[in-house]
Every structure is written in structure tokens, then in C-alpha cells.
Design a protein around this motif. Sequence first.
Motif, mmCIF file in Angstrom:
data_model
loop_
_atom_site.group_PDB
_atom_site.id
_atom_site.type_symbol
_atom_site.label_atom_id
_atom_site.label_comp_id
_atom_site.label_asym_id
_atom_site.label_seq_id
_atom_site.Cartn_x
_atom_site.Cartn_y
_atom_site.Cartn_z
ATOM 1 N N GLY A 1 0.779 -1.263 -0.294
ATOM 2 C CA GLY A 1 -0.056 -0.312 -0.028
ATOM 3 C C GLY A 1 0.499 0.938 0.027
ATOM 4 N N LYS A 2 0.026 2.149 -0.384
ATOM 5 C CA LYS A 2 0.980 4.005 -0.550
ATOM 6 C C LYS A 2 1.417 3.739 0.679
ATOM 7 N N THR A 3 0.700 3.706 2.106
ATOM 8 C CA THR A 3 0.832 3.502 3.296
ATOM 9 C C THR A 3 1.096 2.768 4.162
ATOM 10 N N VAL A 4 1.344 2.707 5.677
ATOM 11 C CA VAL A 4 1.598 1.240 6.091
ATOM 12 C C VAL A 4 -0.927 1.267 6.617
ATOM 13 N N THR A 5 -0.912 1.832 6.689
ATOM 14 C CA THR A 5 -2.426 2.658 6.994
ATOM 15 C C THR A 5 -3.208 1.201 5.422
ATOM 16 N N GLU A 6 -2.879 1.815 4.332
ATOM 17 C CA GLU A 6 -3.568 1.438 2.899
ATOM 18 C C GLU A 6 -3.338 -0.437 3.329
ATOM 19 N N ALA A 7 -1.932 -0.523 3.389
ATOM 20 C CA ALA A 7 -1.732 -1.667 2.986
ATOM 21 C C ALA A 7 -1.469 -3.030 4.319
ATOM 22 N N ARG A 8 -2.635 -2.271 5.493
ATOM 23 C CA ARG A 8 -3.102 -2.860 6.435
ATOM 24 C C ARG A 8 -5.124 -3.091 6.439
ATOM 25 N N ASP A 9 -5.549 -1.864 5.294
ATOM 26 C CA ASP A 9 -6.762 -2.044 5.209
ATOM 27 C C ASP A 9 -6.816 -3.106 3.598
ATOM 28 N N ARG A 10 -5.841 -3.133 2.555
ATOM 29 C CA ARG A 10 -5.307 -4.638 1.752
ATOM 30 C C ARG A 10 -5.680 -5.414 2.201
ATOM 31 N N ALA A 11 -4.988 -5.723 3.159
ATOM 32 C CA ALA A 11 -4.441 -7.436 4.178
ATOM 33 C C ALA A 11 -5.454 -7.527 4.740
ATOM 34 N N TYR A 12 -6.560 -7.070 5.475
ATOM 35 C CA TYR A 12 -7.551 -7.146 6.306
ATOM 36 C C TYR A 12 -8.705 -7.728 5.547
ATOM 37 N N GLU A 13 -9.026 -6.261 4.607
ATOM 38 C CA GLU A 13 -9.830 -7.104 3.283
ATOM 39 C C GLU A 13 -9.371 -9.009 2.723
ATOM 40 N N ALA A 14 -8.527 -9.494 2.488
ATOM 41 C CA ALA A 14 -7.726 -10.081 2.039
ATOM 42 C C ALA A 14 -8.445 -11.441 3.252
ATOM 43 N N VAL A 15 -8.207 -10.774 4.700
ATOM 44 C CA VAL A 15 -8.582 -11.704 5.519
ATOM 45 C C VAL A 15 -9.598 -12.288 6.005
ATOM 46 N N ASP A 16 -10.424 -11.098 5.484
ATOM 47 C CA ASP A 16 -11.547 -11.751 5.400
ATOM 48 C C ASP A 16 -12.888 -12.037 4.508
ATOM 49 N N ARG A 17 -11.689 -12.448 3.113
ATOM 50 C CA ARG A 17 -12.314 -13.287 2.461
ATOM 51 C C ARG A 17 -12.075 -14.601 2.467
ATOM 52 N N ILE A 18 -11.561 -15.259 3.330
ATOM 53 C CA ILE A 18 -10.464 -16.706 3.827
ATOM 54 C C ILE A 18 -11.707 -17.395 4.347
ATOM 55 N N ASP A 19 -11.656 -18.142 3.934
ATOM 56 C CA ASP A 19 -13.053 -18.885 4.565
ATOM 57 C C ASP A 19 -12.056 -19.552 5.800
ATOM 58 N N TRP A 20 -11.891 -19.481 7.145
ATOM 59 C CA TRP A 20 -11.400 -20.869 7.761
ATOM 60 C C TRP A 20 -12.247 -20.062 9.343
ATOM 61 N N PRO A 21 -12.833 -20.651 9.606
ATOM 62 C CA PRO A 21 -13.272 -20.208 10.840
ATOM 63 C C PRO A 21 -12.972 -21.040 12.599
ATOM 64 N N GLN A 22 -11.705 -21.667 12.272
ATOM 65 C CA GLN A 22 -10.953 -21.857 12.890
ATOM 66 C C GLN A 22 -9.657 -21.696 13.063
ATOM 67 N N GLY A 23 -9.383 -20.670 12.256
ATOM 68 C CA GLY A 23 -9.008 -19.892 12.443
ATOM 69 C C GLY A 23 -8.520 -18.185 13.686
ATOM 70 N N PHE A 24 -7.245 -17.668 13.295
ATOM 71 C CA PHE A 24 -8.157 -17.095 14.732
ATOM 72 C C PHE A 24 -6.341 -15.418 13.676
ATOM 73 N N CYS A 25 -6.263 -13.835 13.975
ATOM 74 C CA CYS A 25 -5.599 -13.380 13.952
ATOM 75 C C CYS A 25 -5.730 -12.452 15.013
ATOM 76 N N ARG A 26 -4.200 -11.284 14.645
ATOM 77 C CA ARG A 26 -4.950 -9.920 15.805
ATOM 78 C C ARG A 26 -5.317 -9.165 14.123
ATOM 79 N N ARG A 27 -6.039 -8.172 15.323
ATOM 80 C CA ARG A 27 -6.820 -7.116 13.885
ATOM 81 C C ARG A 27 -6.147 -5.806 14.258
ATOM 82 N N ASP A 28 -4.263 -5.964 14.934
ATOM 83 C CA ASP A 28 -4.171 -4.777 15.261
ATOM 84 C C ASP A 28 -2.591 -4.043 14.757
#
Length: 425
Positions: free
Chosen positions: A386-413
Motif C-alpha cells: 500500500g502507499k502507506t502502512v494504513t493502506e497496506a493494512r486495510d488491503r491485508a485485512y480485506e483479504a483476511v476477511d475473504r478467507i473461509d477458515w472459522p478455526q483460525g484467528f489473527c490479531r486485528r491491530d
Amino acid sequence: MNILLIGSGGREHALAWKLAASPQLTKLYCAPGNPGIAREAECVALDVTDHAAVAAFAKANDIGLVVVGPEAPLVAGMADDLEAEGIRVFGPSKAAARLEGSKGFTKDLCARFNIPTGAYGRFSDAAAARAYVEAQGAPIVVKADGLAAGKGVTVAMTVAEALGAIDACFDGAFGGAGAEVVVEEFLDGEEASFFCLCDGTSALPFGSAQDHKRVGEGDTGPNTGGMGAYSPAPVMTPEMTARVMDEIVKPTLAGMAELGCPFQGVLFVGLMITAQGPQLIEYNVRFGDPECQVLMMRLKDDLLPLLNGAVDGQLSHMSARWRDDAALTVVMAANGYPGTPQKGSVISGLEKAAGEGTEIFHAGTAEKDGQLVAAGGRVLNVTALGKTVTEARDRAYEAVDRIDWPQGFCRRDIGWRAVEREKAR
Ligand code: AMP
Ligand code: GLY
């Protein structure tokens, strides 16, 4: 050139992805690899602790370079054993890998060559270590000398906690790694990871990153291998990088050469940026995991000639170019991690999650009956630019949210420090 990559984690998937893009590559093999790496390389089921078997494979397959991902084979002397057979290896000798394999060795090197690091004592019995802690007081840091999979360090806020950590080490909590203990001054500041490619004499700065070691949001809970990272680390300004090169990296390379064990490979410099300047926390003799994932996303140049340059002592003539973009990776882990992770749960949706500027690197995955399943603690590294860390973060979490894996977890911050800084600008 044919390459054999050693390892099976997210770091090795990122290295495989970058090496696979090299015009100089003929064929990439990886031992043992994982299902993500299998998209970039031919995975081979070699026992990587059997150096003779690795050498035999390298000879039979005309391997021009072996790239060693993790530290354990290096500390066990894989580079020495392969080089003795005439095989080129990116990664340090056993003697040079002591920079990671023995914390006491590194502290003594710092003392001898005037490299800034916390004051310390080395102990092979509990009574002397306890007396040192009593005399110094808390906060204080207790470290098992040897490799302990990231678990051998206790940052003790009280004397009682430090004494408990000393007893645990000498009682065998870390096996042979705890037979010697380093007790170290507590350093206060902001941590950064800094990387250099090294060819025995010269070091080429190779990016910076910040990791998130604790399992929980807000940097709480037990330590892990790393729950996410971003690059570059804002504290590593050009001025700070120059100081770290002059005060820490260059004297280390000169010292290692003087001791008869020149360092070739990637030096991972774990730093505390204190009010007095940069201090060495620790060295690792390999890329960080997940720091490597964000570095590979940002590296513009071909990785292969740079690794060859390190092996051939040519780095003083070379440079590396980086994207201006930031990169951020979110580690998705299996429920239970960093304790006992639940294995075998099915993961889907990766195809719709990845895209331009977003890569999903596999760590602990396996294929079972045609499905992708969790096979370790840290399982996926969802990585975006991303152009900034904020943009890279938003893109990464958008991708995380498209993954179907209920038994997995991640930090949101992941990236919170840099995101706050960007907000304040
Ligand atoms: P390590 O396993 O050596 O990476 O250490 C784990 C973590 O302990 C580091 O990332 C630091 O956060 C912390 N740590 C290690 N040494 C010190 C020190 N001397 N002062 C403060 N924190 C430390
Ligand atoms: N992410 C920390 C490490 O690789 O040691």
C-alpha cells in the motif's frame, strides 16, 4: 541456475515466490516445502537434518545454489557440510551461526569489539546467576544461551520472576539450550528488525521491519514466533540506519573475520532504539519470519543475483532497490496457538482473497484429500502492499476477511504503531 531452498514456512514461501520470478532461475526445488511453495517450486521430501542426503540431491540435480531458510540447519553445520562437497550455499558456517546459536558468544563479541548492547553476565550455574540478579535488581532479562524456538527469553519485571526464570533454565525447561544462561540489562525503547546481506567482509542494508511478538491485541498475552509485521520500520531513518551500520554491523563483520569465522548470509539485527541510540538485542542468522514476507513484497530487484553476490564476496559492488510502498503481513494462526494448535481444519477461499499487490504465503498448511488444511501454529501470512502502512493494512485485512477458515484467528491491530503515526501526520 537450479536452486534448492531449505525450509517449509511462510518465510520460505516468500523466498520461493521471489526466486521463481528471477530470469536467472532454471529450476527451483524446495525441501521439504509446503502446498503454497509447491506452486513455485518442486517440493522434495528430503530429511534436511541428513546433510549427506541433501548433498547427494544437490549433486544429482545440478544445484548451483542452496538457500537455507531457517536457523537450525545452519547452527547444525549444513553450510559447512555442503561446502565440503563443493556445493555453494547462501548462509553462514556453523562457527558464524553462533551469532544466533549462542547468546553468550554474541555478548562476548559485543564486549570485545565495542558494539553497543545491554550489560550482561554469562552463567553456567544457578547460584552465581541468582546472585547477579539480586545485585542488579529488576527489571532484568534472563535468556537461555542456545536455540529455544523464541521461548528462551524472560523479560522479568521483578527479581522473583527473574530468579524463577533462572531456575527453570537450569532445571531443563529448554533442554541443552538452557545449560548456560545470559542475564542482561533491560533496555527501554522501540524495537526494530534490520536486515543486511553479508559476504564475509561487506554488508548490504536489506530493509527493516517491525514484528508483533505477542499473541494478543495491544501487545498482550504470551510471546509467539510473530503475529504480523510491516516494512519499513519508521524508526529506521537513513540517519539511524547509518549509525547501526557503523556502530553495530560493520564492527560485527570485522570481528567475525578476525575470529576466523567470517559471516556470509543474512544478518537479522534485532535492535532496541533507546534514548542513547541503537543497542543490539540479538542477532539471527537468517531472515525473520514473518519479516521476510514483507521484505520480499517490497524488493524491486531480482533476489537471485544478490544471494549469489553474497556467496561470491561481491556485495560491495551491489545495491538493492525497494518499492516506495509499505508492506504489511497478518499472520493467521490455528486456534490454540501459541499453545497446542488445532490441526486438520479446512481452509478455503484463498483464490478470491489474493490479487494484485496481495499475496497469501503459506506457513503451516498441508493438503489432505484434495483440501487445504491447517498443519501448524502459524498457518497463513496474508500480505499486502500500500502507499502507506494504513493502506497496506486495510488491503491485508480485506483479504483476511475473504478467507473461509472459522478455526483460525489473527490479531486485528497489526501495524498499530505506524498507523497511529500516519494518523498524527
Ligand atoms: P528474543 O527471543 O531474543 O527475540 O527476545 C524476545 C523479546 O524479548 C525481544 O523481542 C524483546 O522484546 C525482548 N527483549 C530481549 N532482550 C531484551 C532486553 N535486553 N531488554 C528489553 N527487552 C528485551
Ligand atoms: N519474527 C521473529 C523471528 O523470525 O525471529
